[in-house]
Design an enzyme around this catalytic site. Structure first.
Site, mmCIF file in Angstrom:
data_model
loop_
_atom_site.group_PDB
_atom_site.id
_atom_site.type_symbol
_atom_site.label_atom_id
_atom_site.label_comp_id
_atom_site.label_asym_id
_atom_site.label_seq_id
_atom_site.Cartn_x
_atom_site.Cartn_y
_atom_site.Cartn_z
ATOM 1 N N HIS A 236 0.871 -1.173 0.000
ATOM 2 C CA HIS A 236 0.000 0.000 0.000
ATOM 3 C C HIS A 236 0.910 1.225 0.000
ATOM 4 O O HIS A 236 1.881 1.279 0.755
ATOM 5 C CB HIS A 236 -0.888 -0.022 1.251
ATOM 6 N N ARG A 256 -6.912 10.083 0.053
ATOM 7 C CA ARG A 256 -6.754 10.578 -1.331
ATOM 8 C C ARG A 256 -8.108 10.648 -2.030
ATOM 9 O O ARG A 256 -8.362 11.535 -2.835
ATOM 10 C CB ARG A 256 -5.766 9.682 -2.088
#
Ligand SMILES: Cc1cc2nc3c(=O)[nH]c(=O)nc-3n(C[C@H](O)[C@H](O)[C@H](O)COP(=O)(O)OP(=O)(O)OC[C@H]3O[C@@H](n4cnc5c(N)ncnc54)[C@H](O)[C@@H]3O)c2cc1C
Length: 603
Positions: A236, A256
């Protein structure tokens, strides 16, 4: 003679995360007796940590979404190495599984008109993730647990399975110990569902908690099942990097998805520098458009921060390697900038990302509504696992099923965020349903007492060695080796070095000794977990060495491009008759014409 308690179930589910609970609910609803075993407390599975949401084409936020788009996104994310039947079932059935969860009491965030709200996530064409702030996993586990408990499922908490037992070719149950007292337990069952989650603890920097030592994969492998796609380990892009004690803890992609941007030390939004040709026409080339996308503007293109995880992770590694990283070896992730856009930005961030706000405030003394976070890649998920039949989830061992993160096939070379929680629901249900059918259709099994005796003896061996290394040092060295040599960017010499170290580590494991007694003894538990960690680490290393190309989450510095000769090949791993690990290349399933047509249309 070893002493042990014996329990009998038609279906035994090992693991009480989303996949295990969903399987148990389904099997129990089919009228068979079900037992669930979990290494930790009920409710404390990995699933509870899931933040961003569950991917399902409900089309509540963008009515252009449907199962075909979800299917095509999943296949593209997985570089077409996904099992196409699994990707189809997943996309088709996820909406019903989410609605069912709601009917069972899950409270999702809502749209203005009261439907389940969906957010954007990397690789998904439309806003698709049903969520509960950034605590989706908690709500999912709470709901499944409540539902399961009322179905009369027997739960064996804090019990770790160390061996699967067989009756001829068929699985016949499992053998383990309880953490608190160290007493052995034997579970006899006609069908067993593995739902033990991932392998993150094979690495030093991971978002995974202590339980994720690859147990289900190793149990299946040693029982004769096939593992596949083990080279595909997902890093990740955004884990915490500071302070050192929290390194690796996840910073959800939801940051995000809500507008967070990635910056290097020069405050440059470096993700605009490298947009792969495949995504050129779908990715914003200006910040304003990217922002509009995160706000649900149907006509805007996604920001480059929401490209696939492997790509974002490698861009971060590049910035750090080339000296443009943040002070503690990561980059900056900034959501505070949205105050330029929203008058109530701080409140908005706290509402949409409450766990992230508290995580940074409490662990790093950073107020994310006011200042950027420092983030870097962390081992997060394994796409590989036990090879299963797409419809039933049964492995090559009759009666042995696998679902959730420990199963393989759905995600191919890379998983899209949000596709794990939906995977657990869709294939957890299927595994439970077919395990119950198997149990009904097959006669009782018998367990060989000698096999149980041998498992007990092996489990106790570390106590009997008077001198020997402690297990923690071996675990530490293995994690460092995997991080350094089988990490995010791989190359032949380093993989070879890792492969030559693995037999040395196996040998050290055979000699580890532990002190004290069997009651709550973490040293003993680690010694037993190490067998699983070594098994999965060896499988990852061998598969990574064999795939001489870069694809999805597997990146080879010495073979940085895709190679067509690997495009339709899986690396499969089995235990040979001599006990050695064998790797083979096997052809991937053909994509049927109707599904291929969907992929072409979506392109
Ligand atoms: C921080 C974080 C955030 C995430 N966010 C998202 C997200 O937003 N969306 C998404 O789709 N995915 C997300 N993921 C991934 C997703 O949460 C996991 O892939 C998923 O929860 C795995 O579920 P599972 O049911 O397969 O296993 P888990 O939930 O990992 O449960 C495994 C169970 O097996 C038990 N177990 C393990 N070994 C043994 C053994 N030997 N004996 C007995 N029991 C055993 C454990 O105790 C546990 O009960 C996230 C992951 C993390 C770490």
């Amino acid at each position: 003679m070893a002493e042990y308690e014996t329990h009998q179930h038609d279906v035994l589910v090992i693991g009480a995360g989303g996949a295990g609970l969903r399987a148990a609910i389904e099997a129990s609803a089919a009228g068979v007796s079900v037992g669930v075993v979990t290494k930790s407390l009920l409710g404390k599975a990995h699933t509870v940590m899931a933040e961003g949401g569950i991917a399902a084409a409900l089309a509540n936020v963008d009515d252009r979404d449907n199962w075909k788009v979800h299917f095509a996104d999943t296949m593209r994310g997985g570089q077409y190495l996904n099992n196409p039947r699994m990707a189809q079932l997943h996309a088709q059935e996820a909406p019903a599984r989410v609605r069912e969860l709601e009917a069972w009491g899950a409270l999702f965030d809502r749209t203005q008109d009261g439907r389940i709200l969906q957010r954007n996530f990397g690789g998904h064409k439309y806003p698709r993730l049903a969520h509960v702030g950034d605590r989706t996993g908690l709500e999912m586990i709470r709901t499944l647990q409540d539902h399961g408990i009322h179905q009369g499922i027997d739960v064996h908490m804090e019990c770790t399975i160390v061996t699967l037992l067989k009756d001829g070719d068929r699985v016949a149950g499992a053998f383990g110990y309880d953490r608190e007292r160290g007493r052995f337990k034997l579970f006899q069952a006609k069908a067993v569902v593995l739902a033990t989650g991932g392998i993150g603890r094979a690495y030093k920097v991971t978002s995974n908690s202590w339980e994720y030592t690859g147990d289900g994969l190793a149990l299946a492998y040693h029982a004769g099942a096939t593992l596949m796609d083990m080279e595909f380990v997902q890093f990740h892009p955004t884990g915490m990097v500071w302070p050192p004690s929290v390194r690796g803890i996840l910073v959800t992609e939801g940051v995000r998805g809500e507008g967070g941007i990635l910056l290097n030390k020069d405050k440059r939004r470096f993700m605009f520098d490298d947009i792969p040709p495949l995504y050129k026409n779908q990715t914003a080339d200006n910040p304003e458009e990217g922002w509009r996308y995160t706000q649900g503007d149907k006509n805007a293109k996604r920001p480059p921060e929401l490209l696939t995880r492997d790509h974002v992770a490698r861009c971060i590694v590049r910035e750090v390697k080339e000296g443009r990283g943040s002070p503690h070896g990561g980059v900056f992730l900034d959501i505070s900038w949205i105050k330029e856009k929203l008058p109530n930005a701080a409140e908005h961030i706290k509402k949409k990302l409450p766990s992230m706000y508290h995580q940074f405030k409490q662990l790093a003394d950073i107020d994310i509504t006011q200042e950027p976070m420092e983030v870097g890649p962390t081992v997060h998920y394994v796409m590989g696992g036990v090879r299963v039949d797409a419809d039933t989830q049964m492995s090559d061992v009759p009666g042995l099923f696998a679902a959730g993160e420990c199963g393989a096939g759905l995600h191919g070379a890379n998983r899209l965020g949000g596709n794990s929680l939906s995977d657990l629901l869709v294939f957890g249900k299927r595994a439970g349903e077919y395990a119950a059918c198997f149990a009904k259709e097959h006669s009782a099994v018998s367990v060989n007492p000698d096999e149980v005796e041998a498992a007990a003896r092996q489990a106790l061996e570390p106590f009997e060695r008077e001198s020997g290394e402690g297990p923690f040092q071996v675990q530490h060295d293995l994690q460092n080796m995997m991080q350094d040599w089988v990490g995010i960017v791989r190359r032949e010499e380093e993989l070879e070095k890792a492969l030559s170290q693995i037999p040395v580590l196996w040998e050290r494991w055979r000699k580890v000794s532990v002190g004290g007694n069997r009651e709550y003894n973490p040293g003993w538990h680690t010694a037993l977990d190490l067998r699983n960690l070594l098994t999965v680490s060896e499988a990852i290393t061998r598969a990574a060495l064999e795939r001489k190309e870069s694809r999805g989450a597997h990146f080879r510095d010495d073979y940085p491009a895709k190679d067509e000769s690997f495009a339709k090949v899986h690396m499969t791993i089995r235990k040979g008759p001599d006990g050695e690990m064998r790797i083979s290349r096997e052809p991937a399933s053909e994509i049927p014409a109707d599904l291929q047509q969907i992929i072409e249309e979506m392109k």
